[in-house]
Design a protein around this motif. Structure first.
Motif, PDB file in Angstrom:
ATOM      1  N   THR A   1      22.968  61.882 -13.793  1.00 52.32           N
ATOM      2  CA  THR A   1      23.947  62.947 -13.564  1.00 52.32           C
ATOM      3  C   THR A   1      23.944  63.363 -12.092  1.00 52.32           C
ATOM      4  O   THR A   1      24.998  63.618 -11.502  1.00 52.32           O
ATOM      5  N   PHE A   2      22.759  63.441 -11.487  1.00 55.86           N
ATOM      6  CA  PHE A   2      22.647  63.761 -10.058  1.00 55.86           C
ATOM      7  C   PHE A   2      23.419  62.749  -9.218  1.00 55.86           C
ATOM      8  O   PHE A   2      24.130  63.114  -8.274  1.00 55.86           O
TER       9      PHE A   2
ATOM     10  N   ASN B   1      28.035  61.345  -5.904  1.00 52.19           N
ATOM     11  CA  ASN B   1      29.183  60.474  -5.696  1.00 52.19           C
ATOM     12  C   ASN B   1      30.475  61.277  -5.599  1.00 52.19           C
ATOM     13  O   ASN B   1      31.387  60.927  -4.842  1.00 52.19           O
ATOM     14  N   GLN B   2      30.577  62.388  -6.353  1.00 55.23           N
ATOM     15  CA  GLN B   2      31.747  63.256  -6.263  1.00 55.23           C
ATOM     16  C   GLN B   2      31.870  63.881  -4.876  1.00 55.23           C
ATOM     17  O   GLN B   2      32.963  64.024  -4.336  1.00 55.23           O
ATOM     18  N   GLN B   3      30.724  64.272  -4.300  1.00 51.68           N
ATOM     19  CA  GLN B   3      30.739  64.994  -3.035  1.00 51.68           C
ATOM     20  C   GLN B   3      30.643  64.075  -1.825  1.00 51.68           C
ATOM     21  O   GLN B   3      31.025  64.465  -0.728  1.00 51.68           O
ATOM     22  N   MET B   4      30.112  62.865  -2.022  1.00 55.26           N
ATOM     23  CA  MET B   4      29.956  61.919  -0.914  1.00 55.26           C
ATOM     24  C   MET B   4      30.469  60.552  -1.354  1.00 55.26           C
ATOM     25  O   MET B   4      29.791  59.534  -1.193  1.00 55.26           O
TER      26      MET B   4
ATOM     27  N   PHE C   1      26.122  54.228  -2.780  1.00 56.69           N
ATOM     28  CA  PHE C   1      24.889  54.647  -3.446  1.00 56.69           C
ATOM     29  C   PHE C   1      24.259  53.532  -4.266  1.00 56.69           C
ATOM     30  O   PHE C   1      23.063  53.563  -4.549  1.00 56.69           O
ATOM     31  N   TYR C   2      25.067  52.540  -4.674  1.00 56.10           N
ATOM     32  CA  TYR C   2      24.527  51.434  -5.473  1.00 56.10           C
ATOM     33  C   TYR C   2      23.444  50.666  -4.716  1.00 56.10           C
ATOM     34  O   TYR C   2      22.581  50.018  -5.320  1.00 56.10           O
TER      35      TYR C   2
END
Length: 294
Positions: free
Chosen positions: A176-177, A182-185, A190-191
């Motif tokens: 969830t983090f 991912n929503q904010q950046m 990130f993968y």
């Protein structure tokens, strides 16, 4: 004496009647999910402040060692779940010493399986979007699913725009983090990063307010702070330098106007805009003519 005892008993009964029966965390989650599944329309506003510092410890020039980017975003939108339609506008201001202040305006519509996007005056459209893309645009459903996947704890009661609400502290798991980050950046890969270490080293404060009457989300606030090293970001130090990124983000989403009738009409110029595939094809060089064999 009997009158005094009777009076005390009446006071106890009256007081106990004023005590509010609070649902458990799991009961509140279940009621929220059930209520969210039944909404037809909703409105929302988004406000976010973000500061990103990129520090290159390998840089010997002090003035070039640190770059700071400040971003401020403000937007609003409406959803018509029944019609599978959404409209959102967003103004983002980014400033740094290197670029000065840059203001970007974005307008987005989604109708059925087509997304229409206007960035700084230019429209494009993306037809044939998968169904899960619509779910991502449904801000209320996405928020409810993130809350349902997290640990929550009731932290009292407050009012949001005059409506009584449960104040809830939220503790996300790593998955969830990652979705919140991912929503904010969203532009960061990130993968390829060590999300376990990033999650463990981050500092997140997440509070949400859920209506006592409708059990729908009314407000969501996330404060995030983290420092990512080159190793955590999966960057080769010998090529990129000893980089470090400090991120501070503060975002608030307020939900309102549940089930208030709304009609979302896509502008004609958006519907007539070229598709992203057509634009991509025009940017590609024409195939070279085959050279006849001698």
């Amino acid at each position: 004496m009997k009158k005094l005892l009777l009076l005390l008993a009446l006071m106890v009964v009256a007081f106990s009647g004023c005590l509010e029966e609070k649902p458990s965390a799991e009961e509140l989650k279940a009621m929220m999910i059930e209520s969210v599944e039944e909404i037809e329309t909703a409105a929302f506003t988004v406000d976010m402040e973000q500061t990103i510092k990129v520090i290159n410890h390998s840089e010997t020039n002090r003035s070039l060692r640190t770059m700071t980017f400040d971003t401020s975003s403000a937007g609003s939108g409406v959803l018509n779940v029944t019609a599978r339609a959404m409209k959102m506008t967003m103004i983002t201001t980014t400033s740094s010493e290197e670029t000065g202040e840059i203001v970007s305006e974005m307008e987005v519509y989604m109708k059925g399986d087509t997304m229409y996007t206007k960035v700084d005056g230019n429209w494009t459209k993306m037809p044939g979007m998968p169904e899960e893309m619509w779910d991502q645009q449904n801000q209320v459903k996405t928020q409810a699913e993130l809350l349902n996947a997290s640990q929550i704890e009731l932290a009292g009661s407050e009012k949001v725009n005059g409506e009584a609400a449960y104040k809830v502290k939220v503790v996300p798991d790593m998955e969830t983090f990652t979705m919140i980050l991912n929503q904010q950046m969203g532009s960061m890969p990130f993968y390829a990063m060590n999300m376990t270490e990033i999650f463990e080293e981050s500092d997140i404060e997440w509070t949400t307010w859920i209506s006592k009457e409708s059990h729908l989300p009314l407000k969501n606030h996330v404060s995030l702070g983290l420092t990512m090293t080159a190793d955590m970001m999966g960057l080769p130090v010998n090529e990129m330098g000893d980089l470090e990124m400090e991120i501070e983000s503060d975002s608030t989403v307020v939900y309102s106007d549940y089930n208030v009738p709304v009609e979302i009409v896509v502008p004609e110029e958006a519907m007539a805009a070229p598709s992203w595939l057509d634009m991509l094809m025009t940017m590609m060089p024409p195939p070279s003519e085959a050279t006849p064999a001698e």
